[in-house]
Enzyme design. Structure first.
Site: not given
Length: 645
Positions: A321-324, A349
């Site tokens: 999910w691009d949860y950097d 995030k």
């Protein structure tokens, strides 16, 4: 064993809260104020009673916009820098990595340094969140000149004389280290961490275009010579590393990124550096890296002197999910059962806020693993569970339904309803799909890179968040042109090629675009500021932050909040300062209650984090106001200082 345990608790109880500044001049010597990133100024000259008398003390213009001529830099540029203030001088960096020194009282320019970055290169973004300075408060007996360290978007580390702005010739090669050597075309957008005589930096890179991105190594250098001391790779490569078993697949070893592009925090007393790692490449498909993917999407504590792994805590398993981990870990003290414990506050995030013991990484508030939806994409295996904090409770929307559709007109609301109904939507961590998935919260937060600030007197953790929903869809590579031909919206959506995998990414958000700008499709507020009581872990207050629609046309817009980027600052005077919103206002809130007390229109929007310092009994609050190219706010080149008349 019991004796060791009680000795450990006693030592934890007696650790003082971090403070910064010496004598009558209260300084801001690190990006987050102190090395642990509390972003709190122990200054009380400006208070809720007098903040309405705050005026512009001085304004400085960097001249940055001239550097965007004859290139496309303006489309990706954002003035996100937080200045430092030491010994009466402000030091800051512009998006093109020029370093500027200003008199902290008058704003008069003392010197500038231009590293001559080629802005025609294809950077993911053009920004610099600031510089670092040495010596720090943990260096004793040093008589060498003060230095300023700049990390650049073209992969260099540069050491400058704080007095003159000239490169320090005996650092690296004529004042510069080539960070790309042996790694590849990485960038750096955040200032390095400094602990003792060690300089530590992460990297920045795009991560949606291919599988085999550069390695996201964290490296430490001697602060005087630039000699490499150690490096640490967030993707385990060594055969003996137990985390390697959590990366499964023939191409798993080709995976890149998991880099730390945000701000690192350090604890000099414990010789620890805290690394916020990110998603492996690519962000939205993990079929080539099946498993938990340990060390990625984690807070990792390393021994600062050696690079040895001390502990790690993973905030997302097998990220899709691009949860950097985009926020700087905040080193704070919290009280649990009457004991003061050293902690790391991690804002994410997902809207999850994890409070971890600083020495062990163990949660100080309960965290539980919960089942999450399965992936239906051929080749993918979403991890079956994810960690959820019980306290503090998740902030921001965790699930959006058709009932949350919104529009200024009935027609617009119905369009939003139909769009939401068409998407896969099973709550937090619903995996990307071929039909299209709602990702709630989005990759823009929840808590974003603006992070958290902590008021140690009031025991309040403050953060501003986005309440934005993303829409992601995976398309089989061979069907991309066919699908784009059927759906005009797909042509407008962001494309991630994800080369080396079977799928192309299409990413958009739950808003529509029309002649008047963005038309939000979920109920407001879309951005808020909130406070969490760290004694109880409970939410104390939450208020809308900014506005996105003209209040003269829509009076209620002042309660709708705004998409925001940039962080907040708390002060001992009981105030929380924050800009970040798209409307271009700089605001002060009562830290105890969340009441808006003051606002001032900036000359350009402030997608940055403010700082504060005091000289000769006068407190200043300073913010970079330069707009944000990707958000579409008008660009500027202003540094604005406020003080009481």
């Amino acid at each position: 064993m019991k004796i060791i345990f009680f000795l450990f608790l006693f030592l934890s109880l007696t650790q003082p809260d971090a403070v910064f500044g010496q004598g009558n001049d209260r300084e801001w010597p690190a990006y987050g104020g102190d090395p642990g990133g509390m972003r709190h100024a122990a200054l009380s000259h400006i208070t809720p009673d007098n903040v309405n008398q705050l005026k512009v003390a001085w304004t400085y213009r960097t001249g940055e916009l001239e550097y965007y001529r004859n290139n496309d830099a303006a489309e990706k540029a954002a003035f996100e820098a937080t200045p430092l203030m030491v010994e009466g001088v402000l030091y800051l960096s512009t998006p093109s990595n020029r370093v500027i020194a200003l008199d902290a009282v008058s704003g008069a320019e003392k010197w500038t340094f231009d590293p001559k970055v080629n802005l025609k290169e294809d950077y993911s973004e053009i920004t610099s969140r600031g510089v670092s300075t040495w010596p720090g408060p943990d260096v004793v007996g040093n008589n060498l000149e003060r230095r300023i360290y700049l990390a650049t978007i073209d992969g260099r580390m540069i050491s400058l004389s704080a007095a003159t702005g000239k490169p320090i010739s005996d650092f690296g090669k004529k004042g510069t280290i080539d960070l790309r050597k042996g790694i590849g075309p990485i960038s750096v957008t955040s200032p390095p961490a400094i602990i003792g005589n060690t300089l530590i930096t992460g990297t920045s890179m795009g991560d949606n275009q291919r599988l085999n991105y550069e390695r996201g190594v964290v490296r430490a250098y001697d602060v005087l010579t630039g000699k490499l001391k150690w490096s640490w790779d967030p993707i385990p490569r060594a055969a003996g590393d137990p985390a390697r078993a959590t990366w499964i697949g023939k191409k798993a070893a080709q995976t890149g990124a998991a880099n730390a592009w945000s701000i690192l925090s350090v604890d000099p007393e414990r010789d620890l550096v805290f690394i916020p790692t990110t998603s492996p490449s690519p962000d939205y498909y993990g079929g080539e890296r099946i498993g938990k993917n340990e060390y990625a999407n984690s807070i990792v504590a390393l021994r600062a002197s050696t690079g040895e792994l001390v502990w790690h805590f993973q905030t997302v398993h097998h990220d899709l999910w691009d949860y950097d981990n985009a926020a700087q870990p905040a080193l704070i003290n919290v009280e649990r059962n009457g004991l003061k414990l050293p902690a790391v506050a991690v804002g994410t995030k997902m809207g999850h806020i994890f409070i971890l013991h600083r020495e062990t990484g163990k949660p100080l508030f309960r965290v539980e693993e919960r089942p999450v939806p399965r992936s239906e994409v051929p080749g993918e295996q979403a991890y079956p569970t994810q960690p959820f904090p019980i306290l503090p409770r998740p902030v921001g929307p965790q699930h959006i339904s058709v009932a949350d559709a919104w529009g200024l007109t009935e027609v617009e609301r119905e369009i939003a309803e139909n769009r939401i109904a068409s998407l896969r939507n099973e709550g937090p961590f619903t995996p990307p799909s071929l039909q299209g998935t709602m990702v709630t919260p989005s990759n823009a937060g929840g808590v974003h890179w603006g992070g958290v600030t902590y008021d140690p007197e009031r025991k309040l953790l403050i953060t501003n968040i986005n309440r934005l929903v993303a829409v992601v869809r995976l398309i089989p590579r061979e069907k991309l042109k066919e699908e784009e031909g059927k759906n005009e919206a797909l042509l407008r959506a962001e494309t991630g090629l994800q080369e080396g995998t079977p799928y192309v990414l299409k990413r958009d958000y739950l808003f529509a675009r029309n002649e008047s700008g963005l038309q939000m499709q979920t109920k407001p507020p879309w951005g808020t500021l909130l406070a969490i009581d760290m004694n109880s872990g409970e939410l104390k207050w939450e208020v809308p932050l900014g506005f996105m629609y003209d209040p003269q046309t829509y009076p209620e817009a002042v309660n709708w909040g705004s998409i925001n980027f940039g962080g907040a600052l708390t002060t001992a005077g009981g105030l929380t300062f924050v800009a970040a919103s798209l409307d271009g206002f700089f605001r002060a809130f009562d830290t105890e209650t969340g009441e808006l007390l003051w606002q001032n229109q900036l000359p350009a929007s402030g997608q940055s984090t403010p700082m504060s310092y005091q000289i000769d009994k006068k407190q200043y609050v300073v913010i970079s106001a330069g707009g944000h190219g990707k958000l579409g706010t008008p660009l500027g080149d202003y540094v604005v200082a406020y003080a009481l008349e």
